[in-house]
Design an enzyme around this catalytic site. Structure first.
Site, PDB file in Angstrom:
ATOM      1  N   SER A 138       0.764  -1.257   0.024  1.00  0.00           N
ATOM      2  CA  SER A 138       0.013   0.007  -0.165  1.00  0.00           C
ATOM      3  C   SER A 138       0.900   1.178   0.019  1.00  0.00           C
ATOM      4  O   SER A 138       1.780   1.452   0.517  1.00  0.00           O
ATOM      5  CB  SER A 138      -0.898  -0.017   1.234  1.00  0.00           C
ATOM      6  OG  SER A 138      -1.367   1.054   1.302  1.00  0.00           O
ATOM      7  N   GLU A 159       0.211   3.517   1.583  1.00  0.00           N
ATOM      8  CA  GLU A 159       0.419   4.019   3.106  1.00  0.00           C
ATOM      9  C   GLU A 159       1.725   3.735   3.774  1.00  0.00           C
ATOM     10  O   GLU A 159       2.140   4.489   4.788  1.00  0.00           O
ATOM     11  CB  GLU A 159      -0.655   3.206   4.086  1.00  0.00           C
ATOM     12  CG  GLU A 159      -2.139   3.679   3.761  1.00  0.00           C
ATOM     13  CD  GLU A 159      -2.263   5.335   4.438  1.00  0.00           C
ATOM     14  OE1 GLU A 159      -1.867   5.301   5.778  1.00  0.00           O
ATOM     15  OE2 GLU A 159      -2.875   6.129   3.808  1.00  0.00           O
ATOM     16  N   TYR A 209      -1.606   0.436  10.498  1.00  0.00           N
ATOM     17  CA  TYR A 209      -1.956  -0.248   9.278  1.00  0.00           C
ATOM     18  C   TYR A 209      -0.703  -0.097   8.408  1.00  0.00           C
ATOM     19  O   TYR A 209      -0.237  -1.182   7.826  1.00  0.00           O
ATOM     20  CB  TYR A 209      -3.297   0.343   8.789  1.00  0.00           C
ATOM     21  CG  TYR A 209      -3.363  -0.058   7.232  1.00  0.00           C
ATOM     22  CD1 TYR A 209      -3.966  -1.319   6.851  1.00  0.00           C
ATOM     23  CD2 TYR A 209      -2.983   0.752   6.114  1.00  0.00           C
ATOM     24  CE1 TYR A 209      -4.256  -1.613   5.596  1.00  0.00           C
ATOM     25  CE2 TYR A 209      -3.339   0.227   4.606  1.00  0.00           C
ATOM     26  CZ  TYR A 209      -3.827  -0.712   4.591  1.00  0.00           C
ATOM     27  OH  TYR A 209      -3.890  -1.464   3.089  1.00  0.00           O
TER      28      TYR A 209
HETATM   29  P1  NAP Z   1     -11.361  -4.679   2.011  1.00  0.00           P
HETATM   30  O1  NAP Z   1     -12.683  -4.338   1.046  1.00  0.00           O
HETATM   31  O2  NAP Z   1     -11.443  -4.232   3.204  1.00  0.00           O
HETATM   32  O3  NAP Z   1     -11.475  -6.288   1.902  1.00  0.00           O
HETATM   33  C1  NAP Z   1     -10.613  -6.919   2.767  1.00  0.00           C
HETATM   34  C2  NAP Z   1     -10.967  -8.469   2.671  1.00  0.00           C
HETATM   35  O4  NAP Z   1     -10.189  -8.998   3.571  1.00  0.00           O
HETATM   36  C3  NAP Z   1     -12.302  -8.820   2.985  1.00  0.00           C
HETATM   37  O5  NAP Z   1     -12.812  -9.785   1.963  1.00  0.00           O
HETATM   38  C4  NAP Z   1     -12.111  -9.359   4.269  1.00  0.00           C
HETATM   39  O6  NAP Z   1     -13.371 -10.504   4.705  1.00  0.00           O
HETATM   40  C5  NAP Z   1     -10.851 -10.119   4.346  1.00  0.00           C
HETATM   41  N1  NAP Z   1     -10.155 -10.236   5.455  1.00  0.00           N
HETATM   42  C6  NAP Z   1      -9.893  -9.463   6.680  1.00  0.00           C
HETATM   43  N2  NAP Z   1      -9.652 -10.133   7.819  1.00  0.00           N
HETATM   44  C7  NAP Z   1      -9.747 -11.457   7.461  1.00  0.00           C
HETATM   45  C8  NAP Z   1      -9.038 -12.653   8.016  1.00  0.00           C
HETATM   46  N3  NAP Z   1      -8.503 -12.561   9.281  1.00  0.00           N
HETATM   47  N4  NAP Z   1      -9.039 -13.767   7.169  1.00  0.00           N
HETATM   48  C9  NAP Z   1      -9.355 -13.719   6.112  1.00  0.00           C
HETATM   49  N5  NAP Z   1     -10.001 -12.763   5.428  1.00  0.00           N
HETATM   50  C10 NAP Z   1      -9.838 -11.504   6.080  1.00  0.00           C
HETATM   51  O7  NAP Z   1     -10.218  -4.065   1.243  1.00  0.00           O
HETATM   52  P2  NAP Z   1     -10.090  -3.847  -0.210  1.00  0.00           P
HETATM   53  O8  NAP Z   1     -10.047  -2.216  -0.557  1.00  0.00           O
HETATM   54  O9  NAP Z   1     -10.574  -4.786  -1.134  1.00  0.00           O
HETATM   55  O10 NAP Z   1      -8.256  -4.061  -0.472  1.00  0.00           O
HETATM   56  C11 NAP Z   1      -7.607  -5.261  -0.777  1.00  0.00           C
HETATM   57  C12 NAP Z   1      -6.159  -5.283  -0.193  1.00  0.00           C
HETATM   58  O11 NAP Z   1      -5.531  -4.364  -0.840  1.00  0.00           O
HETATM   59  C13 NAP Z   1      -6.253  -5.294   1.347  1.00  0.00           C
HETATM   60  O12 NAP Z   1      -5.129  -5.976   1.792  1.00  0.00           O
HETATM   61  C14 NAP Z   1      -5.897  -3.733   1.528  1.00  0.00           C
HETATM   62  O13 NAP Z   1      -5.108  -3.444   2.510  1.00  0.00           O
HETATM   63  C15 NAP Z   1      -4.991  -3.513   0.231  1.00  0.00           C
HETATM   64  N6  NAP Z   1      -4.936  -1.938  -0.275  1.00  0.00           N
HETATM   65  C16 NAP Z   1      -5.963  -1.597  -0.621  1.00  0.00           C
HETATM   66  C17 NAP Z   1      -6.039  -0.274  -1.128  1.00  0.00           C
HETATM   67  C18 NAP Z   1      -7.165   0.509  -1.670  1.00  0.00           C
HETATM   68  O14 NAP Z   1      -7.152   1.659  -1.846  1.00  0.00           O
HETATM   69  N7  NAP Z   1      -8.372   0.049  -1.881  1.00  0.00           N
HETATM   70  C19 NAP Z   1      -4.614   0.318  -1.425  1.00  0.00           C
HETATM   71  C20 NAP Z   1      -3.561  -0.308  -1.146  1.00  0.00           C
HETATM   72  C21 NAP Z   1      -3.650  -1.685  -0.633  1.00  0.00           C
HETATM   73  P3  NAP Z   1     -14.561 -10.052   5.250  1.00  0.00           P
HETATM   74  O15 NAP Z   1     -15.680  -9.777   4.070  1.00  0.00           O
HETATM   75  O16 NAP Z   1     -14.909 -11.383   6.057  1.00  0.00           O
HETATM   76  O17 NAP Z   1     -14.382  -9.011   6.184  1.00  0.00           O
HETATM   77  O1  F7E Z   2      -8.814   8.448   3.981  1.00  0.00           O
HETATM   78  C1  F7E Z   2      -9.420  11.845   5.001  1.00  0.00           C
HETATM   79  C2  F7E Z   2      -8.245  10.962   5.664  1.00  0.00           C
HETATM   80  O2  F7E Z   2     -10.116   6.094   5.065  1.00  0.00           O
HETATM   81  C3  F7E Z   2      -8.574   9.183   3.153  1.00  0.00           C
HETATM   82  C4  F7E Z   2      -7.056   2.308   2.364  1.00  0.00           C
HETATM   83  O3  F7E Z   2      -7.900   1.620   1.353  1.00  0.00           O
HETATM   84  O4  F7E Z   2      -5.976   3.603   1.340  1.00  0.00           O
HETATM   85  C5  F7E Z   2      -6.996   3.608   2.052  1.00  0.00           C
HETATM   86  O5  F7E Z   2      -6.392   4.494   3.466  1.00  0.00           O
HETATM   87  C6  F7E Z   2      -8.297  10.624   3.661  1.00  0.00           C
HETATM   88  C7  F7E Z   2      -7.450  10.483   4.693  1.00  0.00           C
HETATM   89  O6  F7E Z   2      -8.237   5.977   3.021  1.00  0.00           O
HETATM   90  C8  F7E Z   2     -12.522  11.786   6.425  1.00  0.00           C
HETATM   91  O7  F7E Z   2      -7.849  11.677   7.125  1.00  0.00           O
HETATM   92  C9  F7E Z   2     -11.515  13.361   5.882  1.00  0.00           C
HETATM   93  O8  F7E Z   2      -6.532  11.510   5.012  1.00  0.00           O
HETATM   94  O9  F7E Z   2     -10.458   6.875   2.440  1.00  0.00           O
HETATM   95  P1  F7E Z   2      -9.549   6.799   3.632  1.00  0.00           P
HETATM   96  P2  F7E Z   2      -6.718   6.019   3.390  1.00  0.00           P
HETATM   97  O10 F7E Z   2      -6.485   6.345   4.924  1.00  0.00           O
HETATM   98  O11 F7E Z   2      -5.971   6.795   2.445  1.00  0.00           O
HETATM   99  C10 F7E Z   2      -4.723   3.124   1.365  1.00  0.00           C
HETATM  100  C11 F7E Z   2      -3.815   2.966   0.231  1.00  0.00           C
HETATM  101  C12 F7E Z   2      -4.866   1.917   1.877  1.00  0.00           C
HETATM  102  O12 F7E Z   2      -3.937   0.658   1.658  1.00  0.00           O
HETATM  103  C13 F7E Z   2      -6.138   1.760   2.837  1.00  0.00           C
HETATM  104  O13 F7E Z   2      -6.138   0.259   2.922  1.00  0.00           O
HETATM  105  O14 F7E Z   2      -9.524  11.102   3.729  1.00  0.00           O
HETATM  106  N1  F7E Z   2     -10.759  11.868   5.480  1.00  0.00           N
HETATM  107  N2  F7E Z   2     -12.435  13.007   6.502  1.00  0.00           N
HETATM  108  C14 F7E Z   2     -11.331  11.052   5.926  1.00  0.00           C
HETATM  109  N3  F7E Z   2     -11.303   9.628   5.866  1.00  0.00           N
HETATM  110  C15 F7E Z   2     -12.270   9.028   6.154  1.00  0.00           C
HETATM  111  N4  F7E Z   2     -12.233   7.521   6.287  1.00  0.00           N
HETATM  112  N5  F7E Z   2     -13.555   9.563   6.779  1.00  0.00           N
HETATM  113  C16 F7E Z   2     -13.750  10.866   7.032  1.00  0.00           C
HETATM  114  O15 F7E Z   2     -14.740  11.350   7.400  1.00  0.00           O
END
Ligand code: NAP
Ligand code: F7E
Length: 330
Positions: free
Chosen positions: A123, A125, A147
């Protein structure tokens, strides 16, 4: 027929990746954890075509059993505790899932199917308090949340298993990617859901935190293609995946409200509860290596993404053609 295991298939990315691989002719095996209620909303339409197996990132035996029984060609580790604020309130659990869970799955691959190609969902992050802008594969890491720290562990253990055991194991360092299937608490979906509720007269305000934070937002449907491309390369190499364009949360809010003809200033209130103990202020990808070596470019602009999400939430919440509660479009 190639066979792929996807952990996190019930999540946003897992559902798009499963669709993508099925369209390519893969046999798809989705790993789900046992819960009292199935969370299959995002994959309901795929369930007849995917094989579901129960395993948990916390449980070594169940992971090894799935990998041993399936003998996959490819393993995509998308499962994680992925919400940054929860990582502050549940840091130890986040470490167990998001960090040590990667080691458990790598151990399963190493012991039970070492020829499988392994993808780790790293990520942006991990860049956190960014050391340079834009961020590329060579940018030093500085995570700013439990995270981010857990993801950094997952990233390095993947490198370590590649170098120690000669596994084809890679990390995609993905910047934020969103869709109508995004979890409701992430800021994009919170905003588009809030806009739709206000448009339909269900509420009048939307409470948010830091509007100044900037992210490189893309469409999840475009990003799963990049994951697959990484596993088709001759050598295991890590890549940054993003759009190369950054916007503030304030930009997101403005574009979303404008889509339905409303002024965000009439509805958005700032609530300190949504600020984080440590913030990631600015993320901006340099995806040139992926452009060049994977032939990957994102197809969806920021505006198209926000419009797609607003339209889907407006449709979902429309009392005239409401989908069953919780059902997700897109
Ligand atoms: P998400 O919607 O939160 O999905 C997370 C998945 O992980 C769900 O299917 C959840 O299952 C499963 N899970 C959580 N804990 C588990 C456990 N203990 N055992 C087995 N499965 C488990 O995340 P996403 O946005 O699709 O992201 C996919 C991956 O990419 C994650 O690793 C995330 O950290 C990473 N990532 C995401 C982003 C982004 O912007 N979306 C960016 C960079 C990296 P349940 O349905 O049971 O909760
Ligand atoms: O926040 C600001 C908050 O929760 C984005 C995950 O998929 O991307 C995700 O992490 C920004 C932050 O995503 C609210 O402070 C303002 O600066 O949508 P977010 P994230 O933290 O960037 C990375 C790449 C991952 O890997 C993670 O799994 O938005 N913000 N107001 C807020 N954020 C939330 N959630 N809620 C608010 O009300």
């Amino acid at each position: 027929m190639p066979r792929a295991v996807i952990t996190g298939i019930t999540g946003q990315d897992g559902s798009y990746l499963a669709e993508f691989l099925l369209a390519k002719g893969y046999e798809v095996v989705g790993v789900v954890r046992r819960t009292s209620h199935h969370s299959y909303e995002r994959i309901e339409h795929l369930v007849p075509r995917v094989r579901i197996e129960a395993a948990d990132l916390l449980d070594q035996h169940s992971l090894t059993t799935v990998i041993r029984d399936v003998q996959p060609d490819e393993v995509y580790n998308l499962a994680a505790q992925s919400f940054v604020p929860t990582s502050f309130s549940q840091p130890v659990l986040t470490g167990e899932f998001t960090a040590l869970g990667v080691t458990r799955l790598l151990e399963a691959v190493r012991l039970a199917c070492p020829t499988a190609r392994f993808y780790q969902a790293s990520s942006s992050e991990m860049f956190g308090k960014v050391q340079e802008t834009p961020q590329s594969e060579g940018t030093p890491f500085y995570p700013r949340s439990p995270y981010g720290v857990a993801k950094l562990y997952g990233h390095w253990i993947t490198v370590n298993y590649r170098e120690s055991y000669n596994l084809f194991a890679v990390s995609g360092i993905l910047f934020n990617h969103e869709s109508p299937r995004r979890g409701i608490e992430f800021v994009t979906r919170k905003v588009t859901d809030g806009v739709a509720r206000i448009k339909h007269g269900l509420t009048t305000t939307l409470a948010l935190g830091n509007l100044e934070a900037r992210r490189d937002w893309g469409f999840a449907g475009d990003y799963v293609d990049a994951m697959w491309r990484m596993l088709q390369q001759p050598e295991p190499v890590d890549y940054v995946i993003g759009t190369g364009v950054t916007h503030s949360v304030g930009d997101l809010v403005r574009v979303a409200f404008e889509r339905v003809g409303l002024n965000w200033r009439d509805h958005v209130v700032i609530d300190e509860r949504y600020y984080r103990p440590a913030e990631v202020d600015l993320l901006l990808a340099d995806p040139s290596k992926a452009n060049r070596e994977l032939g990957w470019t994102p197809a969806t602009t920021f505006e198209q993404l926000v419009h797609m999400m607003v339209d889907a939430d407006v449709e979902r919440l429309n009392p005239k053609h409401a989908r069953p509660s919780g059902a997700l479009a897109g």
